[in-house]
Design a protein around this motif. Structure first.
Motif, PDB file in Angstrom:
ATOM      1  N   MET A   1      40.100  53.063  27.255  1.00 58.16           N
ATOM      2  CA  MET A   1      39.477  54.092  28.096  1.00 58.16           C
ATOM      3  C   MET A   1      40.491  54.610  29.103  1.00 58.16           C
ATOM      4  O   MET A   1      41.243  53.838  29.698  1.00 58.16           O
ATOM      5  N   GLY A   2      40.504  55.937  29.305  1.00 61.92           N
ATOM      6  CA  GLY A   2      41.408  56.518  30.284  1.00 61.92           C
ATOM      7  C   GLY A   2      40.924  56.298  31.711  1.00 61.92           C
ATOM      8  O   GLY A   2      39.845  55.758  31.952  1.00 61.92           O
ATOM      9  N   ARG A   3      41.732  56.750  32.637  1.00 59.41           N
ATOM     10  CA  ARG A   3      41.419  56.576  34.055  1.00 59.41           C
ATOM     11  C   ARG A   3      40.275  57.505  34.465  1.00 59.41           C
ATOM     12  O   ARG A   3      40.268  58.676  34.113  1.00 59.41           O
ATOM     13  N   LEU A   4      39.307  56.967  35.199  1.00 59.52           N
ATOM     14  CA  LEU A   4      38.186  57.765  35.671  1.00 59.52           C
ATOM     15  C   LEU A   4      38.592  58.582  36.888  1.00 59.52           C
ATOM     16  O   LEU A   4      39.400  58.142  37.713  1.00 59.52           O
ATOM     17  N   VAL A   5      38.018  59.777  36.986  1.00 58.16           N
ATOM     18  CA  VAL A   5      38.296  60.660  38.123  1.00 58.16           C
ATOM     19  C   VAL A   5      37.236  60.410  39.191  1.00 58.16           C
ATOM     20  O   VAL A   5      36.046  60.669  38.954  1.00 58.16           O
ATOM     21  N   PRO A   6      37.602  59.882  40.349  1.00 58.00           N
ATOM     22  CA  PRO A   6      36.604  59.505  41.368  1.00 58.00           C
ATOM     23  C   PRO A   6      35.677  60.646  41.771  1.00 58.00           C
ATOM     24  O   PRO A   6      34.470  60.435  41.929  1.00 58.00           O
ATOM     25  N   ALA A   7      36.212  61.853  41.943  1.00 53.82           N
ATOM     26  CA  ALA A   7      35.373  62.974  42.384  1.00 53.82           C
ATOM     27  C   ALA A   7      34.301  63.301  41.344  1.00 53.82           C
ATOM     28  O   ALA A   7      33.147  63.576  41.685  1.00 53.82           O
ATOM     29  N   VAL A   8      34.691  63.262  40.075  1.00 52.82           N
ATOM     30  CA  VAL A   8      33.720  63.535  39.008  1.00 52.82           C
ATOM     31  C   VAL A   8      32.676  62.422  38.952  1.00 52.82           C
ATOM     32  O   VAL A   8      31.480  62.679  38.790  1.00 52.82           O
ATOM     33  N   THR A   9      33.118  61.188  39.093  1.00 46.79           N
ATOM     34  CA  THR A   9      32.191  60.055  39.085  1.00 46.79           C
ATOM     35  C   THR A   9      31.158  60.188  40.198  1.00 46.79           C
ATOM     36  O   THR A   9      29.956  59.966  39.983  1.00 46.79           O
ATOM     37  N   ARG A  10      31.620  60.576  41.402  1.00 50.32           N
ATOM     38  CA  ARG A  10      30.681  60.720  42.519  1.00 50.32           C
ATOM     39  C   ARG A  10      29.688  61.851  42.274  1.00 50.32           C
ATOM     40  O   ARG A  10      28.499  61.730  42.600  1.00 50.32           O
ATOM     41  N   ALA A  11      30.170  62.953  41.696  1.00 53.29           N
ATOM     42  CA  ALA A  11      29.269  64.072  41.403  1.00 53.29           C
ATOM     43  C   ALA A  11      28.197  63.655  40.397  1.00 53.29           C
ATOM     44  O   ALA A  11      27.018  64.006  40.536  1.00 53.29           O
TER      45      ALA A  11
END
Length: 256
Positions: free
Chosen positions: A1-11
């Motif tokens: 799995m690639g790195r998660l984008v924190p801003a997208v995760t929060r949205a």
């Protein structure tokens, strides 16, 4: 799995809060539930509203509800769902658990059409096959689907129809069928004992779509030599779980 984008995760976390909420949410609600800074929550809500994933509630300033974009995405997802393909996958999972034959069927008029089937590794002679039509009143899936119909629709489907039996144990009396359907409705599962095949017993459970409407039924079929009280209870629970899993795949959020 690639790195998660924190801003997208929060949205996405913000949007998923609305799955648990019956109406609207305010910025303080989101802040409290997610533990995020107020400024971050304000930016997330503003951005999601600007892209129509959320919409301000006119009569309640400061509160948001899901926007039209989420509905459009949900509708597109629903359009792409293939009941037969999803049913085949779930049927395979159930069959791997119990090593018995599993079917998924839909109702058409007063017949059932099998749209998915996974065979047991044991050799069993079955009258069913994917694409085959059988009288609903002779099968567990069919009785489950008939029991889920509103009374007026059930009357319309059965009116003037002769209940032809497939075996000596098939229900052929309309009054007896209605009594059986009432019991199924109360119990939530349907059983069939030698009614479509003299060598087989079955149990079925209902499959619901995103609106809560019963659209199919999932059944497990077992040779009568392997059917007993304990096995009946075990397979009834497994059929309910499988039907519930398929319902979730179709967007249903209710509990079973």
């Amino acid at each position: 799995m690639g790195r998660l984008v924190p801003a997208v995760t929060r949205a996405l976390d913000v949007l998923e809060l609305f799955l648990e909420s019956e109406g609207s949410l305010s910025a303080p609600d989101v802040t409290r539930r997610l533990g995020l800074p107020r400024t971050t929550v304000h930016e997330l809500l503003t951005t999601l509203a600007a892209r129509s994933y959320l919409a301000p509630v006119p009569e309640q300033p400061g509160r948001y509800r899901l926007g039209v974009r989420t509905h459009q995405l949900g509708s597109r997802y629903a359009e792409q769902l293939d009941l037969a393909a999803e049913g085949q996958q779930v049927a395979r999972e159930v069959a791997e658990t119990c090593d018995e034959t599993v079917h998924v069927a839909i109702l058409e008029d007063a017949d059932v059409i099998y749209i998915a089937k996974v065979d047991s590794t044991h050799a069993v002679r079955m009258v069913s096959a994917a694409g085959r039509r059988l009288p609903a009143h002779c099968t567990s899936v069919g009785k489950m689907l008939l029991a889920a119909l509103p009374e007026a629709e059930l009357d319309a489907r059965l009116e003037g129809r002769e209940l032809v039996g497939m075996t000596p144990d098939s229900i052929t009396d309309p009054a007896a069928l209605r009594t059986a359907l009432a019991e199924i409705r109360a119990r939530g599962t349907a059983f069939e004992h030698r009614e479509s095949n003299p060598d087989v017993s079955c149990v079925a459970a209902p499959v619901s779509d995103s609106t809560g409407r019963v659209v199919a039924a999932l059944s497990i079929s077992v040779p009568v030599i392997r059917w007993n009280g304990d096995r009946e209870r075990e397979l009834a629970e497994l059929a309910q779980k499988g039907a519930g899993d398929l319902s979730v795949r179709l967007g249903h959020r209710g509990t079973r």
